[in-house]
Design a protein around this motif. Structure first.
Motif, PDB file in Angstrom:
ATOM      1  N   UNK A 138       0.712  -1.347   0.002  1.00  0.00           N
ATOM      2  CA  UNK A 138      -0.043  -0.150  -0.084  1.00  0.00           C
ATOM      3  C   UNK A 138       0.980   1.220   0.004  1.00  0.00           C
ATOM      4  N   UNK A 139       0.808   2.225  -0.826  1.00  0.00           N
ATOM      5  CA  UNK A 139       1.369   3.385  -0.783  1.00  0.00           C
ATOM      6  C   UNK A 139       0.366   4.863  -0.867  1.00  0.00           C
ATOM      7  N   UNK A 140       0.647   5.718   0.004  1.00  0.00           N
ATOM      8  CA  UNK A 140      -0.086   6.791  -0.120  1.00  0.00           C
ATOM      9  C   UNK A 140       0.553   8.179  -0.167  1.00  0.00           C
ATOM     10  N   UNK A 141       0.218   8.902  -0.994  1.00  0.00           N
ATOM     11  CA  UNK A 141       0.659  10.337  -0.924  1.00  0.00           C
ATOM     12  C   UNK A 141      -0.154  11.172  -0.633  1.00  0.00           C
ATOM     13  N   UNK A 142       0.370  12.182   0.283  1.00  0.00           N
ATOM     14  CA  UNK A 142      -0.625  13.398   0.784  1.00  0.00           C
ATOM     15  C   UNK A 142      -0.142  14.553   0.660  1.00  0.00           C
ATOM     16  N   UNK A 143      -0.725  15.474   0.090  1.00  0.00           N
ATOM     17  CA  UNK A 143      -0.068  16.932  -0.047  1.00  0.00           C
ATOM     18  C   UNK A 143      -1.077  17.925   0.476  1.00  0.00           C
ATOM     19  N   UNK A 144      -0.612  18.955   1.244  1.00  0.00           N
ATOM     20  CA  UNK A 144      -1.517  20.111   1.605  1.00  0.00           C
ATOM     21  C   UNK A 144      -0.572  21.225   1.289  1.00  0.00           C
ATOM     22  N   UNK A 145      -1.263  21.982   0.625  1.00  0.00           N
ATOM     23  CA  UNK A 145      -0.714  23.262   0.065  1.00  0.00           C
ATOM     24  C   UNK A 145      -1.213  23.583  -1.266  1.00  0.00           C
ATOM     25  N   UNK A 146      -0.403  24.823  -1.757  1.00  0.00           N
ATOM     26  CA  UNK A 146      -1.086  25.335  -3.241  1.00  0.00           C
ATOM     27  C   UNK A 146      -0.636  24.127  -4.298  1.00  0.00           C
ATOM     28  N   UNK A 147      -1.555  24.381  -5.089  1.00  0.00           N
ATOM     29  CA  UNK A 147      -1.529  23.458  -6.423  1.00  0.00           C
ATOM     30  C   UNK A 147      -1.951  24.308  -7.557  1.00  0.00           C
ATOM     31  N   UNK A 148      -1.523  24.091  -8.920  1.00  0.00           N
ATOM     32  CA  UNK A 148      -1.956  24.961  -9.998  1.00  0.00           C
ATOM     33  C   UNK A 148      -2.060  23.935 -11.120  1.00  0.00           C
ATOM     34  N   UNK A 149      -2.909  24.157 -12.065  1.00  0.00           N
ATOM     35  CA  UNK A 149      -3.039  23.327 -13.202  1.00  0.00           C
ATOM     36  C   UNK A 149      -2.940  24.246 -14.381  1.00  0.00           C
ATOM     37  N   UNK A 150      -2.202  23.755 -15.076  1.00  0.00           N
ATOM     38  CA  UNK A 150      -1.763  24.789 -16.450  1.00  0.00           C
ATOM     39  C   UNK A 150      -1.716  23.742 -17.441  1.00  0.00           C
ATOM     40  N   UNK A 151      -2.351  23.947 -18.844  1.00  0.00           N
ATOM     41  CA  UNK A 151      -2.414  23.145 -19.828  1.00  0.00           C
ATOM     42  C   UNK A 151      -2.771  21.721 -19.686  1.00  0.00           C
ATOM     43  N   UNK A 152      -3.656  21.654 -18.838  1.00  0.00           N
ATOM     44  CA  UNK A 152      -4.270  20.245 -18.590  1.00  0.00           C
ATOM     45  C   UNK A 152      -3.537  19.239 -17.373  1.00  0.00           C
ATOM     46  N   UNK A 153      -2.441  20.006 -17.094  1.00  0.00           N
ATOM     47  CA  UNK A 153      -1.549  19.289 -16.120  1.00  0.00           C
ATOM     48  C   UNK A 153      -1.650  19.682 -14.791  1.00  0.00           C
ATOM     49  N   UNK A 154      -1.650  19.153 -13.820  1.00  0.00           N
ATOM     50  CA  UNK A 154      -1.762  19.557 -12.258  1.00  0.00           C
ATOM     51  C   UNK A 154      -0.183  19.680 -11.629  1.00  0.00           C
ATOM     52  N   UNK A 155      -0.058  20.616 -10.949  1.00  0.00           N
ATOM     53  CA  UNK A 155       1.199  20.582 -10.328  1.00  0.00           C
ATOM     54  C   UNK A 155       1.160  20.996  -8.716  1.00  0.00           C
ATOM     55  N   UNK A 156       2.053  20.448  -7.952  1.00  0.00           N
ATOM     56  CA  UNK A 156       2.069  20.820  -6.584  1.00  0.00           C
ATOM     57  C   UNK A 156       3.003  21.879  -6.635  1.00  0.00           C
ATOM     58  N   UNK A 157       3.054  22.841  -5.532  1.00  0.00           N
ATOM     59  CA  UNK A 157       3.712  23.809  -5.627  1.00  0.00           C
ATOM     60  C   UNK A 157       4.720  24.108  -4.444  1.00  0.00           C
ATOM     61  N   UNK A 158       6.050  24.086  -4.714  1.00  0.00           N
ATOM     62  CA  UNK A 158       6.858  24.207  -3.699  1.00  0.00           C
ATOM     63  C   UNK A 158       7.005  25.574  -3.042  1.00  0.00           C
ATOM     64  N   UNK A 159       7.553  25.673  -1.818  1.00  0.00           N
ATOM     65  CA  UNK A 159       7.283  26.900  -1.222  1.00  0.00           C
ATOM     66  C   UNK A 159       8.320  28.105  -1.911  1.00  0.00           C
ATOM     67  N   UNK A 160       9.018  27.809  -2.809  1.00  0.00           N
ATOM     68  CA  UNK A 160      10.243  28.711  -3.553  1.00  0.00           C
ATOM     69  C   UNK A 160       9.656  29.010  -4.921  1.00  0.00           C
ATOM     70  N   UNK A 161       8.463  28.432  -5.394  1.00  0.00           N
ATOM     71  CA  UNK A 161       7.882  28.624  -6.865  1.00  0.00           C
ATOM     72  C   UNK A 161       7.630  30.136  -6.999  1.00  0.00           C
ATOM     73  N   UNK A 162       7.888  30.535  -8.096  1.00  0.00           N
ATOM     74  CA  UNK A 162       7.488  31.893  -8.752  1.00  0.00           C
ATOM     75  C   UNK A 162       6.304  31.679  -9.673  1.00  0.00           C
ATOM     76  N   UNK A 163       5.066  32.092  -9.337  1.00  0.00           N
ATOM     77  CA  UNK A 163       4.083  31.900 -10.240  1.00  0.00           C
ATOM     78  C   UNK A 163       4.092  32.754 -11.681  1.00  0.00           C
ATOM     79  N   UNK A 164       4.970  33.808 -11.771  1.00  0.00           N
ATOM     80  CA  UNK A 164       5.110  34.681 -13.045  1.00  0.00           C
ATOM     81  C   UNK A 164       5.702  33.610 -13.955  1.00  0.00           C
ATOM     82  N   UNK A 165       6.558  32.600 -13.603  1.00  0.00           N
ATOM     83  CA  UNK A 165       7.295  31.670 -14.485  1.00  0.00           C
ATOM     84  C   UNK A 165       6.676  30.400 -14.648  1.00  0.00           C
ATOM     85  N   UNK A 166       5.816  30.069 -15.712  1.00  0.00           N
ATOM     86  CA  UNK A 166       5.252  28.800 -15.726  1.00  0.00           C
ATOM     87  C   UNK A 166       6.181  27.610 -15.825  1.00  0.00           C
TER      88      UNK A 166
END
Length: 137
Positions: free
Chosen positions: A96-124
């Protein structure tokens, strides 16, 4: 606040139910738990780190091996990459494997991303770590 607690309670209940349903068959249970709250360039989140800690503690009490010894809190991109690499190694032979993420996420071009704390949203290109939403994982 009450709806947030209700959601967390339902999530923990679902994890408990999944664990009870598979406990007889699962020998190796592995989890990776992320909680990002302290974002550098986007809105900070007040509950993500606490939610991740609660989830990690709950999973450990249910016999899961939690990568990193507990919730991985406020990770930058390099930290995400290291934790994901460690998780991939622990998946070998896991029942059994489980992945849990609490934080910001973003979708672009049909793909979902989890967002690290050092992300710069102006840069896709710096959106974060891609998480596929199809069955391909």
């Amino acid at each position: 606040m009450a709806s947030r607690l209700g959601l967390t309670a339902r999530l923990i209940g679902a994890v408990l139910l999944a664990c009870v349903a598979t406990a007889a068959h699962a020998e190796k249970r592995v989890a990776l738990v992320f909680g990002n709250s302290a974002y550098q360039t986007v809105a900070k989140l007040p509950n993500s780190a606490a939610d991740a800690r609660l989830m990690s503690d709950t999973l450990r009490s249910l016999g899961f091996f939690v990568v990193g010894g507990g919730a991985q809190i406020d990770l930058d991109k390099a930290g995400f990459d290291r934790a994901l690499q460690a998780f991939s190694q622990e998946l070998i032979g896991a029942d059994v494997a489980l992945f849990y993420f609490a934080g910001h996420g973003v979708e672009t071009h049909g793909l979902n991303y989890i967002v690290p704390v050092d992300a710069h949203p102006a840069d896709e290109g710096d959106a974060g770590s891609r998480v596929r939403t199809d069955q391909g994982g």
